[in-house]
Design a protein around this motif. Structure first.
Motif, PDB file in Angstrom:
ATOM      1  N   ASN A  46      18.859  45.678  54.736  1.00  0.00           N
ATOM      2  CA  ASN A  46      17.557  45.564  55.403  1.00  0.00           C
ATOM      3  C   ASN A  46      17.608  46.129  56.818  1.00  0.00           C
ATOM      4  O   ASN A  46      16.683  46.788  57.268  1.00  0.00           O
ATOM      5  N   LYS A  47      18.712  45.859  57.513  1.00  0.00           N
ATOM      6  CA  LYS A  47      18.846  46.330  58.899  1.00  0.00           C
ATOM      7  C   LYS A  47      19.002  47.845  58.964  1.00  0.00           C
ATOM      8  O   LYS A  47      18.416  48.501  59.798  1.00  0.00           O
ATOM      9  N   LEU A  48      19.878  48.377  58.072  1.00  0.00           N
ATOM     10  CA  LEU A  48      20.216  49.794  58.176  1.00  0.00           C
ATOM     11  C   LEU A  48      19.174  50.695  57.519  1.00  0.00           C
ATOM     12  O   LEU A  48      18.975  51.830  57.940  1.00  0.00           O
TER      13      LEU A  48
ATOM     14  N   PHE B 187      18.175  49.684  47.493  1.00  0.00           N
ATOM     15  CA  PHE B 187      19.453  49.095  47.102  1.00  0.00           C
ATOM     16  C   PHE B 187      19.517  49.219  45.579  1.00  0.00           C
ATOM     17  O   PHE B 187      18.861  48.474  44.856  1.00  0.00           O
ATOM     18  N   THR B 188      20.274  50.198  45.113  1.00  0.00           N
ATOM     19  CA  THR B 188      20.370  50.436  43.673  1.00  0.00           C
ATOM     20  C   THR B 188      21.717  49.929  43.180  1.00  0.00           C
ATOM     21  O   THR B 188      22.744  50.223  43.789  1.00  0.00           O
ATOM     22  N   VAL B 189      21.725  49.158  42.112  1.00  0.00           N
ATOM     23  CA  VAL B 189      22.979  48.642  41.565  1.00  0.00           C
ATOM     24  C   VAL B 189      23.230  49.250  40.190  1.00  0.00           C
ATOM     25  O   VAL B 189      22.386  49.156  39.295  1.00  0.00           O
ATOM     26  N   LEU B 190      24.386  49.904  40.050  1.00  0.00           N
ATOM     27  CA  LEU B 190      24.824  50.387  38.742  1.00  0.00           C
ATOM     28  C   LEU B 190      25.650  49.284  38.125  1.00  0.00           C
ATOM     29  O   LEU B 190      26.666  48.876  38.689  1.00  0.00           O
ATOM     30  N   VAL B 191      25.215  48.772  36.979  1.00  0.00           N
ATOM     31  CA  VAL B 191      25.929  47.659  36.361  1.00  0.00           C
ATOM     32  C   VAL B 191      26.176  47.967  34.897  1.00  0.00           C
ATOM     33  O   VAL B 191      25.393  48.662  34.248  1.00  0.00           O
ATOM     34  N   GLY B 192      27.285  47.460  34.386  1.00  0.00           N
ATOM     35  CA  GLY B 192      27.622  47.658  32.979  1.00  0.00           C
ATOM     36  C   GLY B 192      29.053  47.230  32.765  1.00  0.00           C
ATOM     37  O   GLY B 192      29.786  47.006  33.733  1.00  0.00           O
ATOM     38  N   PRO B 193      29.463  47.115  31.496  1.00  0.00           N
ATOM     39  CA  PRO B 193      30.821  46.652  31.216  1.00  0.00           C
ATOM     40  C   PRO B 193      31.870  47.627  31.725  1.00  0.00           C
ATOM     41  O   PRO B 193      31.578  48.803  31.975  1.00  0.00           O
TER      42      PRO B 193
ATOM     43  N   ARG C 204      27.281  38.654  49.439  1.00  0.00           N
ATOM     44  CA  ARG C 204      26.091  39.210  48.770  1.00  0.00           C
ATOM     45  C   ARG C 204      24.901  39.132  49.713  1.00  0.00           C
ATOM     46  O   ARG C 204      24.171  40.103  49.882  1.00  0.00           O
ATOM     47  N   ILE C 205      24.739  37.969  50.332  1.00  0.00           N
ATOM     48  CA  ILE C 205      23.613  37.769  51.248  1.00  0.00           C
ATOM     49  C   ILE C 205      23.763  38.692  52.448  1.00  0.00           C
ATOM     50  O   ILE C 205      22.815  39.318  52.894  1.00  0.00           O
ATOM     51  N   GLU C 206      25.006  38.806  52.946  1.00  0.00           N
ATOM     52  CA  GLU C 206      25.227  39.674  54.107  1.00  0.00           C
ATOM     53  C   GLU C 206      24.935  41.134  53.781  1.00  0.00           C
ATOM     54  O   GLU C 206      24.394  41.858  54.611  1.00  0.00           O
ATOM     55  N   LEU C 207      25.288  41.557  52.577  1.00  0.00           N
ATOM     56  CA  LEU C 207      25.015  42.949  52.198  1.00  0.00           C
ATOM     57  C   LEU C 207      23.510  43.208  52.096  1.00  0.00           C
ATOM     58  O   LEU C 207      23.032  44.270  52.487  1.00  0.00           O
TER      59      LEU C 207
END
Ligand SMILES: Nc1ncnc2c1ncn2[C@@H]1O[C@H](COP(=O)(O)OP(=O)(O)O)[C@@H](O)[C@H]1O
Ligand SMILES: [Mg+2]
Length: 350
Positions: A181-183, A31-37, A173-176
Motif C-alpha cells: 500500500n505504501k510503495l 498485488f498479484t499472487v501466483l499460487v499452485g502446487p 503477511r500484514i506487513e507485506l
C-alpha cells in the motif's frame, strides 16, 4: 510502477516443456499472487520476468516493452527468494546499501534511502547490528529492504515467508500488504499456500501443471471457481465433492454450506449420516460426517454434536456446484444445470 505481460510464452528445459503458450497480464501496481502446487511452474514464471531464465519462445513485456533482450539488472525488477542471501559479515545497513554502492549512488543519497526503507520495514533500530543477532523475521526484512532500496518498478517474491514460523508468517503477511500500500509498486508474489494467496492478493493467478486454471480476485475464485481444481485448491477444508451419477459429472459444496441437525432439514439436498470425527477449533468446529456413499466435511460455528451421533445433513440448492467430466464448472446458465439440480434432489435421502 509497471505492468507485465506474457504473450504466447513457452518455457522448456532440455526437451521438457514446463509452460506452453501461456498468456497472462499482470496489472500495474497490483498485488498479484501466483499460487499452485509445488512443481506447477511458479518459480519458472518469476524467473522469466526477472530475466534469469529467458523463455524458449514468445514474449515477456514490461510496461508494454519486450524485455527479451534486456539483461536482468536492467529490467527494473527486484527479486526476493525463500532462501534470502544476506551477507553475514556485513551490518544491516551495509547489507541494505550494498546494491546502491554498486550502482554508484552518492553517499548522502544512500544514507537517506537506507533510512527511509528501514523505517518502512521496521529495521531502523537494527541498522548497526550483524544479521546473526537478528530473528528470522528480521533477517527476511533485511532481504526485503535490500530489494526495495533499489526502487524497482516490479517486486518479485518467491515464497519469501516459507522459512518463518506460523505466527511470524501471519504478521509478515500484514506487513507485506502495508508495504504494498505504501510503495504502490507492482508485486508478484509466489506461494504454494492458498491461505497466503487469499489473504494478500488483489488478483490470484492459480496454476497447475504449467497452465493457468483461473485468474481472479480471491473472493471470486472462492465463490465462483471455474473448475474442480480451483474449487478444491482454494479453501480449507477443501470443497466436498461427490459423483452425480451422470456422464462423469460431479457435485460440490463448501464445508460451511452444509447444515447439520438432529431433526430432518428442509433443504434441496438432504442426507443422513453419522459424525465420525469432530475437530473443535475454537470459533468453529469441523465435523466429518459419514453418509451412505461417502464422507463430507461440515464446518459449523457452534459445537453441538458428538462423535457417533446420527445427524441430518442439508445443503441449499444455491450452495451446490456442478462440474462436467472435463472438470469444468457447469454454470447456472448452462442447460445441464437444471438437470444436475434435479439429480441432487432425487439422490436425497433423509
Ligand atoms: N533449470 C531447470 N532445468 C530443468 N527443469 C527445471 C528447471 N527449473 C524448473 N524445472 C522444472 O520445471 C517444473 C516447474 O518448476 P518450478 O517453476 O520451480 O515450480 P514451482 O515453483 O511451482 O514449485 C518442475 O518440474 C521443475 O523440475
Ligand atoms: Mg518454486
Amino acid at each position: 510502477m509497471a505492468s507485465i505481460e506474457f504473450v504466447q510464452v513457452t518455457q522448456a528445459f532440455d526437451k521438457n516443456v514446463i509452460i506452453q503458450d501461456l498468456n497472462l497480464k499482470i496489472e500495474d501496481g497490483k498485488f498479484t499472487v501466483l499460487v499452485g502446487p509445488s512443481g506447477c511452474g511458479k518459480t519458472t514464471l518469476l524467473r522469466m520476468i526477472a530475466g534469469l531464465d529467458p523463455q524458449s519462445s514468445g514474449s515477456v513485456l514490461i510496461n508494454g516493452e519486450d524485455v527479451s533482450r534486456i539483461a536482468p539488472g536492467q529490467r527494473g525488477v527486484a527479486m526476493v527468494f525463500q532462501n534470502y542471501a544476506i551477507y553475514p559479515t556485513m551490518s544491516v545497513r551495509e547489507n541494505i546499501e550494498f546494491g546502491l554502492k554498486n550502482n554508484k549512488v552518492s553517499k548522502a543519497e544512500r544514507i537517506r534511502l537506507v533510512e527511509s526503507i528501514s523505517e518502512t520495514v521496521g529495521l531502523a533500530p537494527y541498522l548497526d547490528r550483524k544479521p546473526s543477532t537478528l530473528s528470522g523475521g528480521q533477517r527476511q526484512r533485511v532481504a526485503l529492504a535490500r530489494a526495495m532500496v533499489k526502487k524497482p518498478s516490479v517486486f518479485l517474491m518467491d515464497e519469501p515467508l516459507s522459512n518463518l514460523d506460523a505466527k511470524l508468517r501471519v504478521q509478515m503477511r500484514i506487513e507485506l500488504i502495508e508495504m504494498h500500500n505504501k510503495l504502490g509498486t507492482t508485486f508478484v508474489y509466489v506461494t504454494h499456500d492458498q491461505v497466503e494467496a487469499m489473504s494478500m492478493a488483489d488478483t490470484i493467478v492459480l496454476m497447475n501443471g504449467g497452465e493457468i486454471q483461473q485468474e481472479a480476485a480471491p473472493e471470486v475464485i472462492y465463490h465462483e471457481p471455474s473448475n474442480l481444481f480451483a474449487a478444491q485448491f482454494i479453501g480449507v477444508p477443501p470443497m466436498n465433492i461427490g459423483g452425480l451419477g451422470i456422464d462423469g459429472a460431479q457435485f460440490g459444496f463448501r464445508p460451511e454450506a452444509g447444515q447439520l441437525s438432529l431433526d430432518p432439514i428442509d433443504a434441496h439436498y438432504r442426507l443422513r449420516g453419522t459424525i465420525v470425527i469432530r475437530e473443535m477449533l475454537g470459533s468453529e468446529t469441523i465435523y466429518q460426517v459419514k453418509c451412505q456413499e461417502q464422507s463430507f466435511m461440515i464446518k459449523c460455528t457452534e459445537d453441538l454434536f458428538a462423535v457417533d451421533q446420527e445427524v441430518h445433513v442439508g445443503v441449499e440448492a444455491s450452495k451446490l456446484y456442478f462440474f462436467g467430466a472435463d472438470g469444468n464448472r457447469i454454470g447456472k446458465s448452462d442447460p445441464l444445470y437444471g438437470e444436475c439440480l434435479e439429480r441432487m434432489r432425487s439422490r436425497s435421502d433423509g
